[in-house]
Design a protein around this motif. Structure first.
Motif, PDB file in Angstrom:
ATOM      1  N   ALA A   1     -20.039 -11.397   4.843  1.00 57.45           N
ATOM      2  CA  ALA A   1     -20.027 -12.341   3.720  1.00 57.45           C
ATOM      3  C   ALA A   1     -19.328 -13.646   4.096  1.00 57.45           C
ATOM      4  O   ALA A   1     -19.670 -14.718   3.567  1.00 57.45           O
ATOM      5  N   GLU A   2     -18.370 -13.598   5.033  1.00 60.42           N
ATOM      6  CA  GLU A   2     -17.658 -14.803   5.446  1.00 60.42           C
ATOM      7  C   GLU A   2     -18.592 -15.813   6.122  1.00 60.42           C
ATOM      8  O   GLU A   2     -18.328 -17.015   6.111  1.00 60.42           O
ATOM      9  N   ALA A   3     -19.676 -15.318   6.698  1.00 62.08           N
ATOM     10  CA  ALA A   3     -20.605 -16.205   7.401  1.00 62.08           C
ATOM     11  C   ALA A   3     -21.395 -17.084   6.440  1.00 62.08           C
ATOM     12  O   ALA A   3     -22.015 -18.063   6.868  1.00 62.08           O
ATOM     13  N   PHE A   4     -21.374 -16.754   5.149  1.00 54.13           N
ATOM     14  CA  PHE A   4     -22.157 -17.490   4.165  1.00 54.13           C
ATOM     15  C   PHE A   4     -21.311 -18.502   3.398  1.00 54.13           C
ATOM     16  O   PHE A   4     -21.799 -19.136   2.468  1.00 54.13           O
ATOM     17  N   THR A   5     -20.069 -18.644   3.799  1.00 55.27           N
ATOM     18  CA  THR A   5     -19.191 -19.681   3.266  1.00 55.27           C
ATOM     19  C   THR A   5     -18.991 -20.723   4.357  1.00 55.27           C
ATOM     20  O   THR A   5     -18.516 -20.408   5.450  1.00 55.27           O
ATOM     21  N   ALA A   6     -19.371 -21.944   4.087  1.00 57.82           N
ATOM     22  CA  ALA A   6     -19.352 -22.987   5.112  1.00 57.82           C
ATOM     23  C   ALA A   6     -17.932 -23.336   5.525  1.00 57.82           C
ATOM     24  O   ALA A   6     -17.035 -23.461   4.683  1.00 57.82           O
ATOM     25  N   GLY A   7     -17.727 -23.478   6.821  1.00 57.16           N
ATOM     26  CA  GLY A   7     -16.471 -23.976   7.354  1.00 57.16           C
ATOM     27  C   GLY A   7     -16.595 -25.446   7.706  1.00 57.16           C
ATOM     28  O   GLY A   7     -17.702 -25.961   7.925  1.00 57.16           O
ATOM     29  N   GLN A   8     -15.488 -26.131   7.785  1.00 60.57           N
ATOM     30  CA  GLN A   8     -15.494 -27.576   7.986  1.00 60.57           C
ATOM     31  C   GLN A   8     -16.209 -27.994   9.261  1.00 60.57           C
ATOM     32  O   GLN A   8     -16.939 -28.987   9.279  1.00 60.57           O
ATOM     33  N   ASP A   9     -16.029 -27.240  10.337  1.00 59.55           N
ATOM     34  CA  ASP A   9     -16.600 -27.623  11.626  1.00 59.55           C
ATOM     35  C   ASP A   9     -17.747 -26.708  12.053  1.00 59.55           C
ATOM     36  O   ASP A   9     -18.087 -26.636  13.241  1.00 59.55           O
ATOM     37  N   ASP A  10     -18.355 -26.032  11.108  1.00 59.87           N
ATOM     38  CA  ASP A  10     -19.462 -25.130  11.454  1.00 59.87           C
ATOM     39  C   ASP A  10     -20.655 -25.905  12.009  1.00 59.87           C
ATOM     40  O   ASP A  10     -21.039 -26.948  11.478  1.00 59.87           O
ATOM     41  N   VAL A  11     -21.221 -25.378  13.063  1.00 60.07           N
ATOM     42  CA  VAL A  11     -22.551 -25.793  13.505  1.00 60.07           C
ATOM     43  C   VAL A  11     -23.464 -24.573  13.333  1.00 60.07           C
ATOM     44  O   VAL A  11     -24.262 -24.506  12.422  1.00 60.07           O
ATOM     45  N   LYS A  12     -23.328 -23.584  14.200  1.00 67.32           N
ATOM     46  CA  LYS A  12     -24.061 -22.337  14.032  1.00 67.32           C
ATOM     47  C   LYS A  12     -23.072 -21.191  13.873  1.00 67.32           C
ATOM     48  O   LYS A  12     -22.184 -20.994  14.706  1.00 67.32           O
ATOM     49  N   VAL A  13     -23.226 -20.444  12.805  1.00 62.43           N
ATOM     50  CA  VAL A  13     -22.413 -19.252  12.543  1.00 62.43           C
ATOM     51  C   VAL A  13     -23.269 -18.043  12.842  1.00 62.43           C
ATOM     52  O   VAL A  13     -24.448 -17.964  12.466  1.00 62.43           O
ATOM     53  N   VAL A  14     -22.667 -17.060  13.515  1.00 61.47           N
ATOM     54  CA  VAL A  14     -23.384 -15.869  13.980  1.00 61.47           C
ATOM     55  C   VAL A  14     -22.676 -14.627  13.462  1.00 61.47           C
ATOM     56  O   VAL A  14     -21.438 -14.559  13.469  1.00 61.47           O
ATOM     57  N   VAL A  15     -23.446 -13.646  13.019  1.00 60.55           N
ATOM     58  CA  VAL A  15     -22.921 -12.336  12.659  1.00 60.55           C
ATOM     59  C   VAL A  15     -23.135 -11.413  13.856  1.00 60.55           C
ATOM     60  O   VAL A  15     -24.272 -11.264  14.336  1.00 60.55           O
ATOM     61  N   THR A  16     -22.067 -10.820  14.368  1.00 59.01           N
ATOM     62  CA  THR A  16     -22.193  -9.872  15.472  1.00 59.01           C
ATOM     63  C   THR A  16     -22.474  -8.489  14.901  1.00 59.01           C
ATOM     64  O   THR A  16     -21.816  -8.053  13.947  1.00 59.01           O
TER      65      THR A  16
END
Length: 352
Positions: free
Chosen positions: A332-347
Motif C-alpha cells: 500500500a505504501e507504493a501507492f502514496t507518492a513520495g516527493q522524489d519518486d520516479v519509479k516505485v517498485v513492489v518486490t
C-alpha cells in the motif's frame, strides 16, 4: 501464495490476499514473481476509477509491469528454468477484429481485448504467476533489478515506431526531440531518443531531485520553463508528450517545427476547458504538414524493441530510475507518492 488484489471500482479495497498457487496449463510457463512496477493506471484502479475482474471473480490481481524468473517451462519451450521474463499485458479480442487478427492487438478496433491486471485477466502482482509462452518476453540477465521497466519501455518503443512510420511518408531527417514530462515514460522516451542519436530535450516542472540528474546523465538537456517558451525556442522536429496536461499539449502543437510530429502518450483528465483558437491551430497543422497522433499500449514487436533498448542502456542509469522499492507486505505504501519518486517498485520475493 500472496497476491496484491483489489475489488475493481471500489476505492479502499487494496489488500495482500492469500490465493492458491497457480497451475500452468498447456503451453504455459510457471514464473516466480520478482518485482512489479507501479504506474498511474494502477493508482487509478486502486482509487476505484476503473478495472474489471475476470468472469466469476470478485477481486482482481493487480499489476501489469512485471518481472519474474521461470520456474517451470513446457517441454520443447524456448524458455528454461531460471530465465528472466516479462509478461505481455494485452491479449487480442476473441472475435477478432482485423487489427488483432494481424497481431496488432494494441490497435484493437472493437475494444474486446483483455489486459493482465487491468481488464478481465489477473495481473502479475503475485509471488507466482503463469503466462502463455507466446506472451512471455525474455529479458537480458543484467536486468534482474530493472526488467520491470520493460512494459513502460514498450509504450515509448511503439511511440517512436509510429513517429518514424509517419515521418517516412516523405523525406524525414529529425535532429531535435522535445519530451514533455520526466516521469518514467518521459525518461524512457528520452533514452530511446538518445539511442537514435538525436538532440534530446526534456521538460518538467521540478528543478531539483533525481529527474534533472537522470536527464543530464543521458547527455540530454533539462528544461523547467513554460512549455510554449521551450517549444518555440527549440522548434523540435519530434515531440513525445508524456504529461497529458491540456495546456502543454496545445503549446507543443503550436510551436513544433514545420513537418513536425507530435506523439501524445499522456492521457488527459476530462472536465477542464481551455480556450483554443481551433482555426489558427488547424491552419498551422495543415500549412506546415504537421501530424498529431496518439499512441497507447504495445504489441509483441514493441516488447522485443523495448527489451533490446534496455539491454543497450547503462545499467546504472536504469537502476537510478527506480527510486523506491516496497516489499509486498507493505505494498500500500507504493501507492502514496513520495516527493522524489520516479519509479516505485513492489518486490514480490523476500522481505515482509
Amino acid at each position: 501464495m500472496r497476491a496484491l488484489t483489489v475489488v475493481p471500482q471500489q476505492p479502499g479495497s487494496l489488500r495482500v490476499s492469500e490465493l492458491p498457487d497457480p497451475e500452468p496449463g498447456p503451453g504455459e510457463l510457471l514464473v516466480q514473481g520478482l518485482a512489479l512496477g507501479v504506474c498511474g493506471t494502477d493508482k487509478e484502479i486502486v482509487g476505484g476509477a476503473y478495472g474489471w475482474s475476470p468472469d466469476g471473480a470478485d477481486r482482481l490481481v493487480l499489476g501489469h509491469e512485471s518481472l519474474g524468473r521461470v520456474r517451470q517451462a513446457p517441454p520443447g519451450s524456448r524458455f528454461q528454468p531460471g530465465d528472466l521474463v516479462v509478461g505481455v499485458v494485452r491479449r487480442p479480442d476473441p472475435v477478432p477484429c482485423g487489427a488483432c487478427a494481424h497481431g496488432e492487438f494494441d490497435m484493437c478496433r472493437n475494444g474486446r481485448y483483455t489486459e493482465r491486471g487491468i481488464k478481465q485477466r489477473h495481473g502479475y502482482g503475485s509471488e507466482l504467476w503463469t503466462v502463455e509462452q507466446d506472451y512471455a518476453v525474455p529479458v537480458d540477465p543484467r536486468l534482474e533489478r530493472t526488467g520491470m521497466l520493460l512494459e513502460p519501455t514498450t509504450v515509448v518503443a511503439k511511440a517512436w515506431e509510429q513517429v518514424e512510420r509517419v515521418g517516412a511518408r516523405a523525406w524525414f531527417d529529425p535532429k531535435r526531440v522535445l519530451v514533455t514530462g520526466a516521469g518514467p515514460i518521459g525518461l524512457l522516451a528520452a533514452l530511446l531518443g538518445v539511442q537514435r542519436g538525436l538532440d534530446v530535450h526534456v521538460l518538467d516542472r521540478v528543478s531539483t531531485g533525481p529527474k534533472p540528474r537522470l536527464v543530464r546523465a543521458l547527455g540530454a538537456t533539462y528544461h523547467t520553463e513554460p512549455a510554449g517558451d521551450v517549444a518555440e525556442r527549440l522548434e523540435p522536429d519530434v515531440v513525445i508528450e508524456a504529461t497529458g496536461v491540456g495546456s502543454v499539449v496545445l503549446d507543443v502543437m503550436r510551436n513544433n517545427a514545420a513537418y513536425g510530429i507530435v506523439c501524445l502518450t499522456g492521457v488527459s483528465a476530462a472536465g477542464r476547458s481551455l480556450p483554443v483558437d481551433a482555426g489558427a491551430l488547424n491552419r498551422e497543422i495543415v500549412l506546415e504538414n504537421d501530424v498529431v497522433l496518439g499512441s497507447v499500449n504495445a504489441n509483441l514487436r514493441h516488447y522485443h524493441q523495448g527489451a533490446e533498448a534496455l539491454a543497450k542502456a547503462d545499467p546504472e542509469w536504469l537502476a537510478n530510475l527506480v527510486t523506491r522499492r516496497v516489499p509486498l507486505g507493505r505494498a500500500a505504501e507504493a501507492f502514496t507518492a513520495g516527493q522524489d519518486d520516479v519509479k516505485v517498485v513492489v518486490t514480490l520475493t523476500g522481505g515482509e
